[in-house]
Design an enzyme around this catalytic site. Structure first.
Site, PDB file in Angstrom:
ATOM      1  N   HIS A  53      -3.030   0.177  15.496  1.00 22.43           N
ATOM      2  CA  HIS A  53      -1.907   0.545  14.642  1.00 22.43           C
ATOM      3  C   HIS A  53      -0.580   0.600  15.391  1.00 22.43           C
ATOM      4  CE1 HIS A  53      -4.926   1.669  11.699  1.00 22.43           C
ATOM      5  NE2 HIS A  53      -4.004   2.061  10.835  1.00 22.43           N
ATOM      6  N   SER A  56      -5.306  -4.855   0.461  1.00 24.51           N
ATOM      7  CA  SER A  56      -5.734  -6.244   0.687  1.00 24.51           C
ATOM      8  C   SER A  56      -4.495  -7.041   1.059  1.00 24.51           C
ATOM      9  CB  SER A  56      -6.411  -6.819  -0.560  1.00 24.51           C
ATOM     10  OG  SER A  56      -5.556  -6.772  -1.686  1.00 24.51           O
ATOM     11  N   GLU A  57      -4.231  -7.050   2.362  1.00 27.23           N
ATOM     12  CA  GLU A  57      -2.969  -7.630   2.839  1.00 27.23           C
ATOM     13  C   GLU A  57      -2.834  -9.108   2.498  1.00 27.23           C
ATOM     14  OE1 GLU A  57      -3.473  -3.848   4.987  1.00 27.23           O
ATOM     15  OE2 GLU A  57      -4.832  -5.537   4.589  1.00 27.23           O
ATOM     16  N   ASP A 102       0.073  -4.412  12.929  1.00 29.47           N
ATOM     17  CA  ASP A 102      -1.278  -4.837  13.283  1.00 29.47           C
ATOM     18  C   ASP A 102      -2.005  -5.484  12.113  1.00 29.47           C
ATOM     19  OD1 ASP A 102      -1.715  -2.694  15.896  1.00 29.47           O
ATOM     20  OD2 ASP A 102      -0.304  -2.177  14.317  1.00 29.47           O
ATOM     21  N   GLU A 160       0.841  -1.192   0.000  1.00 21.66           N
ATOM     22  CA  GLU A 160       0.000   0.000   0.000  1.00 21.66           C
ATOM     23  C   GLU A 160       0.882   1.251   0.000  1.00 21.66           C
ATOM     24  OE1 GLU A 160      -2.174  -0.826   3.547  1.00 21.66           O
ATOM     25  OE2 GLU A 160      -2.761  -2.776   2.759  1.00 21.66           O
TER      26      GLU A 160
END
Length: 822
Positions: free
Chosen positions: A598, A530-531, A556, A500
């Site tokens: 985070h 979209s990890e 995270d 990203e």
């Protein structure tokens, strides 16, 4: 560049409607008479042969599981057997046009796909290539077994090779295609273009996209097929894979030979059921799975439903769809309608299906129907087809007899070689570049503006008088990472990086600033948010022969790609029998300031997973050296970076960070400050707080602390820590990870075992509180501080004269917190 793509409000705010393209459903209606112009008699019969081959292989496994024998040969197979009886025509049709340069990925129910693709590759390979494959694979071990008493041509020998190698793998034999470490649900054979089959439903959905990305970026021949079941269409990795494969940038931002869609077909083996759930009418809402394509891109993914009970219909569809991929119009979605007669596994009684439904499909059985057409069209007589079946039955009896023979086909001997699996967990390779060809870059490295800027920086934080240079003049930790990464981009033509905000922002924390100018789009690009697909595609890219740096912006977010990080990335090297390498370096930043979702340090989670190397450098010198090591290797690395210290200068390595290339081996902790009274072992950025504590201990209490920076936690060499304890006899361990279940606890336990005689007090762990991470303003009450470390030493190890504690580390408090789970 995205900023050149002007989003005009005058256009996007106009009224209108979305129109969808028609999606064909079961449009193939040709007879064998009509197809005689496209197939020879032998090719028609080969299709029948391959279907019967799969049916008999699956029938053999079913009878072994249900009856404990096949054709009078007894065997107890305790392992899984997810069978595809009834789906043979769908598998053979899928594989018919594919050769060894085309890659397929599958699911836990992929024996049929392995055999279909294997036979297709055998049909198409020339004798010299086929011989070389069999001779070179595991030094010819399988070939020697199946060559004995063989009579026939090379293709029939290769068929033996395929059936035996697959069955030996199913039976967990060391002579299997993956040395028995993959087994039924993970078997594969890369020389025939059969890539890993995945026991996790939908697990191949994003990994296969990475294989297609590898082909596209590296301009390789062939296509990729992701064989996934209809039930997997509810799975996150599949949807994220679809999104990644359909990115507009392939058409709008990639240039020249790289412009155009990915060469991938999402092949839904639609057998109507997901374990005990009926997808159409119960667990899904799409009615016809091909409908999904309409929601993915403007071309509706060229989606189509195909009658998978007719092998010629599937072959026809593949012929048409492969032409689209050659024209770079992928991705493609095929909904291949089929049916499995057997349950999810032999233990499944199929109580969720009616007897009438199963019998209705059996009445239209794909093999019987195709055989009837062959005899009716004069392609083959009933006797010829019966001879094919009899020959295949003998082949199965032969293969099973060999595969269960403990002398010919032993399991791995973990008594004689107790570390054999451990030795396969890492490949421990050292490779400058994964392929030997020129790199594609936009300019020479020395012309890069970031490289020029760094050249002017001070590579050590202090001048000759010990005065610190200003932040803007200092060579920073992010510069060390950049130097290692840009160097590898100019060495390894296969290297890609994405995540990203990776390209135009220069990465979320400016590590990549300067790479945008240096690299064409196909080597550095932005991914969807979209990890799972970021890591899943990286896995597929690497297992096909490339090197990749995927980035997870915040630690995270590892939860968003949990299956990929915990269940896919670490396992394929060992499960392949070390056939596959996995040069993936996942950059993960550990945050602060951003609250509960985070700001977590999850290094302990990945350290728990066998098969991952885990490092956490916190100085510019270590960051550059360890990134070089990671990118030189062929193993998966989780590379943690702290957002707290991206701008920190080098304070420890005399002479500063070298300009030239160097490596720092994983596993070797580093003494950042020598001492004689107590050892502080730190993981991550907490090392700087440990140094603050060490300074205060010396100035206020006359205690000399030795500070050791772990640098990496898998692997880890305890010997330097033990040597330190021989001097100090006391140790505190600290990091920003939550104290409960942290890797610090594992280290403390190991140290107690290894250095019990050296210890004057038990090891003490000082981690973060077992809370949510609070806002920045409250972080000093959550993350370890120098005061915490000093208080813990005072309370748990040795009293410090005159010290007044501000934090409670008493036994009573530890018991209280544990009772409450906090």
């Amino acid at each position: 560049m995205p900023k050149s793509q002007f989003i005009d409000p005058a256009k996007v705010r106009q009224s209108g409607k979305i129109e969808f393209k028609d999606i064909p459903v079961n449009q193939y209606h040709k007879s064998i008479e009509e197809e005689k112009v496209n197939f020879s008699k032998e090719q028609f019969k080969d299709i029948y042969h391959d279907m019967v081959l799969i049916r008999e292989f699956e029938t053999m496994l079913n009878e072994i599981k249900v009856k404990g024998e096949y054709q009078g040969i007894s065997y107890n197979h305790p392992g899984p057997a997810h069978l595809s009886i009834g789906q043979e025509s769908a598998a053979v049709g899928m594989a018919y046009h594919l050769d060894e340069k085309d890659f397929i990925f599958g699911s836990h129910r992929s024996h049929g796909e392995i055999l279909a693709k294997g036979m297709s590759a055998i049909h198409k390979m020339d004798d010299a290539t086929l011989t070389a494959v069999m001779q070179n694979f595991f030094d010819g071990t399988i070939l020697k077994i199946v060559s004995e008493n063989h009579q026939g041509d090379l293709k029939s020998l290769a068929r033996r090779f395929l059936i035996y190698g697959t069955l030996a793998e199913v039976f967990a034999r060391e002579t299997g295609f993956n040395k028995g470490l993959g087994g039924s649900m993970h078997a594969f054979f890369t020389p025939f273009g059969v890539y890993p089959n995945n026991a996790i439903v939908g697990g191949s959905g994003d990994i296969a996209v990475g294989a297609a990305l590898f082909k596209k970026v590296n301009q390789k021949d062939g296509i990729v097929v992701a064989n996934i079941g209809d039930a997997s269409m509810a799975c996150g990795p599949v949807w994220e894979g679809l999104s990644f494969a359909s990115m507009d940038q392939f058409e709008k931002l990639w240039e020249g030979a790289y412009k155009g869609g990915l060469p991938i077909i999402f092949n839904i083996m639609n057998n109507q059921y997901g374990m005990g759930g009926q997808t159409c009418g119960e667990t899904m809402g799409y009615d016809i799975a091909a409908r999904i394509g309409a929601g993915v891109n403007r071309d509706s993914m060229h989606a189509e439903r195909v009658d998978g009970y007719n092998p010629l219909a599937v072959i026809d569809a593949y012929s048409r769809k492969m032409e689209l991929l050659k024209d770079k119009k992928g991705p493609v979605l095929l909904d291949v309608l089929t049916y499995r007669y057997s349950g999810h596994s032999p233990s499944d009684a199929s109580s969720y299906r009616s007897k009438e439904e199963v019998e209705a499909w059996e009445d239209q059985d794909c093999i019987l129907s195709y055989a009837k057409e062959l005899t009716g069209a004069g392609i083959a007589s009933i006797d010829e087809l019966e001879a094919i079946k009899a020959d295949i039955t003998e082949l199965m009896k032969y293969s099973m007899t060999l595969a269960i023979d403990d002398e010919v086909s032993p399991c791995m001997d973990l008594v004689k070689h107790p570390e054999i699996i451990g030795d396969m967990m890492f490949s421990e390779g050292s490779v400058d570049k994964m392929e030997d060809r020129p790199v594609e870059v936009n300019h020479p490295m020395e012309e890069n503006p970031r490289v020029k800027q760094i050249a002017k920086k001070e590579r050590f934080a202090f001048d000759t008088n010990g005065k610190s240079f200003s932040k803007i003049k200092q060579y920073q930790l992010r510069d060390g990472l950049f130097e290692a990464i840009v160097d590898r981009f100019y060495k390894d033509p296969t290297l890609v990086a994405y995540g990203e905000e990776n390209r135009d922002w220069g990465g979320a924390f400016a590590v990549y600033r300067g790479l945008t100018e240096a690299l064409p789009y196909q080597r550095l690009f932005n991914s969807p948010i979209s990890e799972a697909s970021i890591i899943g595609t990286a896995i597929g890219y690497a297992m096909c022969g490339g090197r990749v740096i995927p980035e997870i912006m915040y630690c995270d977010f590892l939860g968003r790609c949990g299956d990929e990080v915990f269940n896919q990335l670490p396992k394929w090297q060992a499960m392949s029998g070390n056939v596959i390498k996995m040069p993936v370096v996942i950059r993960v930043s550990v945050g602060s300031k951003y609250g509960a979702q985070h700001s977590q340090d999850w290094s302990s989670l990945v350290a728990h997973i066998p098969g991952l190397k885990v490092c956490f450098p916190v100085t510019p010198y270590d960051a550059k050296g360890m990134m070089n090591t990671a990118l030189q290797g062929t193993d998966p690395v989780i590379f943690f970076e702290s957002q707290r210290i991206y701008d920190i200068g080098e304070q420890f390595h005399e002479g500063g960070v070298p300009e030239e290339y160097y490596e720092i081996p994983f596993g070797e902790p580093d003494v950042k400050k020598e001492g004689k009274d107590i050892t502080i072992l730190s993981i991550g950025a907490t090392m700087y707080r440990a140094l603050e504590a060490a300074q205060e201990l010396e100035e206020k209490y006359g205690m000399s602390a030795e500070v050791i920076d772990a640098r990496s936690i898998v692997p880890f060499n305890y010997e330097p820590v033990i040597e330190s304890l021989k001097k100090t006899g006391r140790i505190v361990l600290t990091s920003d990870a939550n104290e409960r279940g942290s890797f610090l606890k594992d280290m403390a336990q190991r140290i107690t075992e290894l250095a019990f005689d050296e210890l004057d007090a038990p090891p003490v762990v000082v981690g973060s509180r077992n809370w949510i991470t609070p806002a920045y303003e409250l972080e000093d009450y959550f993350f370890p501080t120098k005061e915490w470390l000093i208080d813990a030493i005072h309370e748990k190890i040795v009293p410090l004269k005159g010290h007044v504690v501000t934090n409670n580390f008493t036994n009573a408090e530890i018991i209280r917190r544990s009772k409450l789970g906090i």
